[in-house]
Design a protein around this motif. Structure first.
Motif, PDB file in Angstrom:
ATOM      1  N   TRP A 117     -37.421  16.139  20.338  1.00 56.56           N
ATOM      2  CA  TRP A 117     -36.006  16.485  20.524  1.00 56.56           C
ATOM      3  C   TRP A 117     -35.842  17.992  20.660  1.00 56.56           C
ATOM      4  N   GLU A 118     -36.459  18.748  19.736  1.00 57.07           N
ATOM      5  CA  GLU A 118     -36.345  20.205  19.772  1.00 57.07           C
ATOM      6  C   GLU A 118     -37.020  20.775  21.019  1.00 57.07           C
ATOM      7  N   ALA A 119     -38.164  20.202  21.399  1.00 50.33           N
ATOM      8  CA  ALA A 119     -38.869  20.675  22.591  1.00 50.33           C
ATOM      9  C   ALA A 119     -38.031  20.466  23.845  1.00 50.33           C
ATOM     10  N   LEU A 120     -37.352  19.319  23.937  1.00 47.63           N
ATOM     11  CA  LEU A 120     -36.499  19.034  25.095  1.00 47.63           C
ATOM     12  C   LEU A 120     -35.298  19.967  25.147  1.00 47.63           C
ATOM     13  N   LYS A 121     -34.768  20.312  23.976  1.00 49.56           N
ATOM     14  CA  LYS A 121     -33.641  21.246  23.932  1.00 49.56           C
ATOM     15  C   LYS A 121     -34.036  22.601  24.516  1.00 49.56           C
ATOM     16  N   LEU A 122     -35.279  23.006  24.218  1.00 45.24           N
ATOM     17  CA  LEU A 122     -35.748  24.294  24.722  1.00 45.24           C
ATOM     18  C   LEU A 122     -35.911  24.294  26.240  1.00 45.24           C
ATOM     19  N   LYS A 123     -36.157  23.116  26.831  1.00 38.75           N
ATOM     20  CA  LYS A 123     -36.324  23.008  28.275  1.00 38.75           C
ATOM     21  C   LYS A 123     -34.988  23.063  29.011  1.00 38.75           C
ATOM     22  N   GLU A 124     -33.902  22.807  28.285  1.00 44.25           N
ATOM     23  CA  GLU A 124     -32.582  22.829  28.899  1.00 44.25           C
ATOM     24  C   GLU A 124     -32.191  24.261  29.257  1.00 44.25           C
ATOM     25  N   LYS A 125     -31.216  24.412  30.102  1.00 43.47           N
ATOM     26  CA  LYS A 125     -30.743  25.723  30.570  1.00 43.47           C
ATOM     27  C   LYS A 125     -31.879  26.519  31.203  1.00 43.47           C
ATOM     28  N   GLY A 126     -32.696  25.825  31.990  1.00 45.02           N
ATOM     29  CA  GLY A 126     -33.760  26.503  32.714  1.00 45.02           C
ATOM     30  C   GLY A 126     -34.927  26.937  31.854  1.00 45.02           C
ATOM     31  N   GLY A 127     -34.991  26.411  30.640  1.00 46.67           N
ATOM     32  CA  GLY A 127     -36.103  26.742  29.757  1.00 46.67           C
ATOM     33  C   GLY A 127     -35.947  28.079  29.065  1.00 46.67           C
ATOM     34  N   ASN A 128     -34.756  28.700  29.158  1.00 46.48           N
ATOM     35  CA  ASN A 128     -34.544  30.015  28.560  1.00 46.48           C
ATOM     36  C   ASN A 128     -33.868  29.966  27.196  1.00 46.48           C
ATOM     37  N   LYS A 129     -33.646  28.780  26.693  1.00 47.19           N
ATOM     38  CA  LYS A 129     -32.971  28.654  25.410  1.00 47.19           C
ATOM     39  C   LYS A 129     -33.927  28.984  24.277  1.00 47.19           C
ATOM     40  N   ARG A 130     -33.474  29.795  23.341  1.00 46.37           N
ATOM     41  CA  ARG A 130     -34.308  30.171  22.200  1.00 46.37           C
ATOM     42  C   ARG A 130     -34.224  29.115  21.104  1.00 46.37           C
ATOM     43  N   VAL A 131     -35.263  29.064  20.278  1.00 45.39           N
ATOM     44  CA  VAL A 131     -35.390  28.017  19.265  1.00 45.39           C
ATOM     45  C   VAL A 131     -34.179  27.964  18.336  1.00 45.39           C
ATOM     46  N   LEU A 132     -33.702  29.116  17.887  1.00 42.67           N
ATOM     47  CA  LEU A 132     -32.626  29.156  16.892  1.00 42.67           C
ATOM     48  C   LEU A 132     -31.250  29.405  17.505  1.00 42.67           C
ATOM     49  N   GLU A 133     -31.162  29.317  18.816  1.00 43.16           N
ATOM     50  CA  GLU A 133     -29.904  29.604  19.507  1.00 43.16           C
ATOM     51  C   GLU A 133     -28.797  28.628  19.135  1.00 43.16           C
ATOM     52  N   GLY A 134     -29.172  27.383  18.840  1.00 42.14           N
ATOM     53  CA  GLY A 134     -28.161  26.362  18.591  1.00 42.14           C
ATOM     54  C   GLY A 134     -27.650  26.294  17.163  1.00 42.14           C
ATOM     55  N   VAL A 135     -28.127  27.190  16.287  1.00 37.94           N
ATOM     56  CA  VAL A 135     -27.657  27.172  14.897  1.00 37.94           C
ATOM     57  C   VAL A 135     -26.315  27.899  14.829  1.00 37.94           C
ATOM     58  N   PRO A 136     -25.231  27.205  14.465  1.00 40.06           N
ATOM     59  CA  PRO A 136     -23.907  27.835  14.444  1.00 40.06           C
ATOM     60  C   PRO A 136     -23.830  29.012  13.472  1.00 40.06           C
ATOM     61  N   ALA A 137     -23.237  30.112  13.904  1.00 42.97           N
ATOM     62  CA  ALA A 137     -23.111  31.290  13.053  1.00 42.97           C
ATOM     63  C   ALA A 137     -22.240  31.006  11.836  1.00 42.97           C
ATOM     64  N   ALA A 138     -21.235  30.134  12.001  1.00 40.68           N
ATOM     65  CA  ALA A 138     -20.291  29.858  10.920  1.00 40.68           C
ATOM     66  C   ALA A 138     -20.767  28.779   9.948  1.00 40.68           C
ATOM     67  N   MET A 139     -21.965  28.234  10.181  1.00 43.11           N
ATOM     68  CA  MET A 139     -22.473  27.180   9.296  1.00 43.11           C
ATOM     69  C   MET A 139     -22.702  27.728   7.898  1.00 43.11           C
ATOM     70  N   PRO A 140     -22.342  26.972   6.830  1.00 40.91           N
ATOM     71  CA  PRO A 140     -22.594  27.424   5.461  1.00 40.91           C
ATOM     72  C   PRO A 140     -24.060  27.791   5.274  1.00 40.91           C
ATOM     73  N   ALA A 141     -24.328  28.855   4.504  1.00 39.20           N
ATOM     74  CA  ALA A 141     -25.660  29.445   4.424  1.00 39.20           C
ATOM     75  C   ALA A 141     -26.743  28.464   3.978  1.00 39.20           C
ATOM     76  N   LEU A 142     -26.439  27.604   3.012  1.00 37.44           N
ATOM     77  CA  LEU A 142     -27.450  26.666   2.518  1.00 37.44           C
ATOM     78  C   LEU A 142     -27.843  25.673   3.605  1.00 37.44           C
ATOM     79  N   VAL A 143     -26.858  25.125   4.290  1.00 31.56           N
ATOM     80  CA  VAL A 143     -27.110  24.177   5.380  1.00 31.56           C
ATOM     81  C   VAL A 143     -27.807  24.893   6.534  1.00 31.56           C
ATOM     82  N   LYS A 144     -27.384  26.134   6.804  1.00 30.88           N
ATOM     83  CA  LYS A 144     -27.989  26.902   7.889  1.00 30.88           C
ATOM     84  C   LYS A 144     -29.471  27.151   7.627  1.00 30.88           C
ATOM     85  N   ALA A 145     -29.812  27.512   6.388  1.00 33.69           N
ATOM     86  CA  ALA A 145     -31.216  27.755   6.040  1.00 33.69           C
ATOM     87  C   ALA A 145     -32.057  26.512   6.308  1.00 33.69           C
ATOM     88  N   ASN A 146     -31.518  25.357   5.934  1.00 31.90           N
ATOM     89  CA  ASN A 146     -32.227  24.097   6.137  1.00 31.90           C
ATOM     90  C   ASN A 146     -32.427  23.797   7.621  1.00 31.90           C
TER      91      ASN A 146
END
Length: 258
Positions: A117-146
């Protein structure tokens, strides 16, 4: 299936009418709904923790309303409608489940599915998507760390053996102790964050949801403290007037009641 489709259509029709006739609904924007959606999500989370199925059903309905609301506003802006939303998620699910809708073999492993799933996400948008790009900035810190740790695991950045994480936890405890002795609050906070991040990592490695684990402890503490407070009031006393030893005695009673 017919009833499900009919009720979904009914929700969209109701939303259309509310948006046209209700002063409050007409006033709402994507931005004004955001905080309400967050609140509804937390309420759903509470219901899940309580395993209250009727409450879960109710809260899912509230969130479904918000989805319909956002789609309606999107259609008014000419950006997207509910059909676009549903088509998007349907296509995404098919694309990211090639072991179901294609010929990829995952050997019945849920971990391999997650990695793929994560590998396919990286292939989207021409393969230029970074691994942590999809982590929301506003996500609570504990959930974000996980989520950060889950995502980097998907590309192989992880401990070879889960037991190794405890050396990292001990290392962070030692580093925090050094900064505590120096009384440098800024560095103490930084090291405390490192320690929490390591503990969250340990939870992940042992298949424990750190958010659920912490909330379980929160609820346990609240229950015990409420018992302490109630018992104190029944004795005609105030917590402010009691010694710590007296409170500890009742606290131990609360633990035995569980």
């Amino acid at each position: 299936m017919e009833r499900k489709v009919e009720e979904f259509k009914r929700l969209l029709d109701i939303m259309d009418e509310l948006r046209e006739k209700c002063p409050w609904d007409k006033k709402q924007t994507l931005e004004s709904l955001r905080k309400l959606t967050i609140e509804e999500t937390y309420e759903l989370g509470d219901a899940i923790l309580k395993n209250d199925l009727q409450e879960i059903k109710k809260e899912l309905g509230d969130i479904m309303l918000h989805i319909a609301f956002y789609a309606k506003i999107g259609s008014e802006k000419g950006a997207f409608d509910m059909g676009d939303v549903l088509e998007g998620i349907n296509e995404k699910l098919i694309y990211r489940h090639p072991h179901i809708f294609g010929d990829v073999d995952v050997d019945g492993s849920a971990d391999k599915v997650a990695e793929n799933w994560e590998a396919l996400k990286l292939k989207e948008k021409g393969g230029n998507k970074r691994v942590l790009e999809g982590v929301p900035a506003a996500m609570p810190a504990l959930v974000k760390a996980n989520r950060i740790q889950e995502k980097v695991r998907g590309v192989g950045f992880d401990w070879e053996y889960k037991e190794q994480v405890w050396d990292k936890v001990k290392e962070e405890v030692d580093e925090l102790s050094v900064e505590i002795n120096k009384a440098d609050k800024d560095k103490m906070e930084a090291e405390f964050g490192d320690l929490l991040f390591a503990v969250v990592n340990a939870a992940r490695l042992y298949d424990i949801d750190p958010e659920a684990a912490l909330e379980r402890t929160n609820l346990k503490f609240i229950k015990r403290f409420n018992y302490l407070e109630s018992k104190t009031l029944l004795q005609g006393k105030s917590l402010h007037d009691m010694s710590l030893a007296e409170m500890d005695e009742i606290w131990e009673e609360a633990k035995k009641e569980e």
